[in-house]
Design an enzyme around this catalytic site. Structure first.
Site, PDB file in Angstrom:
ATOM      1  CD  GLU A 150      32.348  57.790 -26.286  1.00 28.72           C
ATOM      2  OE1 GLU A 150      31.444  57.869 -27.153  1.00 28.72           O
ATOM      3  OE2 GLU A 150      32.364  58.500 -25.264  1.00 28.72           O
ATOM      4  CG  PHE A 190      24.709  58.695 -30.362  1.00 33.32           C
ATOM      5  CD1 PHE A 190      24.630  58.567 -28.985  1.00 33.32           C
ATOM      6  CD2 PHE A 190      23.860  59.604 -30.991  1.00 33.32           C
ATOM      7  CE1 PHE A 190      23.740  59.338 -28.245  1.00 33.32           C
ATOM      8  CE2 PHE A 190      22.978  60.371 -30.263  1.00 33.32           C
ATOM      9  CZ  PHE A 190      22.911  60.246 -28.886  1.00 33.32           C
ATOM     10  CB  THR A 203      23.028  66.473 -28.422  1.00 34.53           C
ATOM     11  OG1 THR A 203      23.849  66.748 -27.292  1.00 34.53           O
ATOM     12  CG2 THR A 203      23.768  66.874 -29.674  1.00 34.53           C
ATOM     13  CG  HIS A 229      26.409  67.231 -25.168  1.00 30.08           C
ATOM     14  ND1 HIS A 229      25.172  66.701 -25.008  1.00 30.08           N
ATOM     15  CD2 HIS A 229      27.243  66.181 -25.236  1.00 30.08           C
ATOM     16  CE1 HIS A 229      25.243  65.391 -24.992  1.00 30.08           C
ATOM     17  NE2 HIS A 229      26.486  65.045 -25.146  1.00 30.08           N
TER      18      HIS A 229
HETATM   19  N1  INI Z   1      27.154  61.034 -30.238  1.00 25.24           N
HETATM   20  C1  INI Z   1      27.053  61.034 -31.574  1.00 25.24           C
HETATM   21  O1  INI Z   1      27.830  60.351 -32.256  1.00 25.24           O
HETATM   22  N2  INI Z   1      26.092  61.792 -32.185  1.00 25.24           N
HETATM   23  C2  INI Z   1      25.210  62.559 -31.481  1.00 25.24           C
HETATM   24  O2  INI Z   1      24.355  63.225 -32.109  1.00 25.24           O
HETATM   25  C3  INI Z   1      25.293  62.558 -30.063  1.00 25.24           C
HETATM   26  N3  INI Z   1      24.354  63.308 -29.286  1.00 25.24           N
HETATM   27  O3  INI Z   1      23.308  63.722 -29.828  1.00 25.24           O
HETATM   28  O4  INI Z   1      24.532  63.503 -28.092  1.00 25.24           O
HETATM   29  C4  INI Z   1      26.306  61.783 -29.449  1.00 25.24           C
HETATM   30  N4  INI Z   1      26.430  61.758 -28.124  1.00 25.24           N
HETATM   31  C5  INI Z   1      27.168  60.745 -27.419  1.00 25.24           C
HETATM   32  C6  INI Z   1      28.654  61.048 -27.300  1.00 25.24           C
HETATM   33  O5  INI Z   1      29.307  60.829 -28.547  1.00 25.24           O
HETATM   34  C7  INI Z   1      29.321  60.132 -26.269  1.00 25.24           C
HETATM   35  O6  INI Z   1      29.113  58.805 -26.629  1.00 25.24           O
HETATM   36  C8  INI Z   1      28.786  60.360 -24.848  1.00 25.24           C
HETATM   37  O7  INI Z   1      28.833  61.722 -24.494  1.00 25.24           O
HETATM   38  C9  INI Z   1      29.643  59.547 -23.833  1.00 25.24           C
HETATM   39  O8  INI Z   1      30.993  59.981 -23.818  1.00 25.24           O
END
Ligand code: INI
Length: 159
Positions: free
Chosen positions: A58, A22, A86, A88
């Site tokens: 993760e 991500f 995001t 969240h």
């Molecule tokens: N994961 C990140 O590493 N950075 C982010 O900014 C992000 N946002 O923006 O949502 C993000 N979301 C994904 C999260 O880590 C999980 O992969 C997902 O929720 C599935 O469990």
């Protein structure tokens, strides 16, 4: 008083990097920084494993598996959680940080927190090789300092 501290002599250390896909524009730069830091500290390329996970949320479960395997002296955790992208943010950033710290405490294997938590992409890029340095590079040096410190303590240093 006796003192003990880790070093930047990484030859012989086995290191795992757990990196999030991500925000890969940012995290690929963190990974390059970490690889450069490990190289500068003398860690052999064949002693480094790079594991990619979907997001920073993760990271802890994979860090736990690798730390528990007994195959690594330290784990470098790299990600980028960006507030603007995001709703969240707090959950992802908080659970990533908490999980990584928990893995280190439960396993005794240093897990370096190289997850950027920023308000926007500009701030993240500044910390991934821009004007504020490279958090991946710094994380690699922290991993080597911690792994060598633990090895010194296992040897009974300072004797
Ligand atoms: N994961 C990140 O590493 N950075 C982010 O900014 C992000 N946002 O923006 O949502 C993000 N979301 C994904 C999260 O880590 C999980 O992969 C997902 O929720 C599935 O469990």
């Amino acid at each position: 008083m006796r003192e003990v501290e880790g070093s930047l002599h990484g030859a012989g250390l086995r290191i795992a990097i757990v990196a999030s896909r991500f925000n890969q524009l940012v995290t690929s730069l963190l990974v390059e920084g970490a690889k450069a830091g490990l190289r500068d500290a003398g860690v052999r390329e064949e002693d480094v494993l790079l594991a990619w996970v979907p997001g920073s949320f993760e990271i802890p479960v994979v860090a736990k598996r690798l730390a528990s395997s007994g195959r690594f002296d330290a784990i470098i955790c790299l990600g980028a959680v960006i507030r603007g992208e995001t709703a969240h943010f707090d959950y992802v950033a908080g659970e990533s940080a908490r999980g990584i710290a928990q893995v280190a405490r439960e396993t005794g294997v240093p897990c370096v927190f190289g997850v950027l938590t920023t308000n926007d992409t500009t701030q993240a890029l500044e910390r991934a090789g821009g004007k504020a340095g490279n958090k991946g590079y710094d994380s690699a040096l922290t991993a080597v300092r911690m792994a060598t410190l633990l090895r010194a303590l296992e040897r009974g240093d300072p004797s």
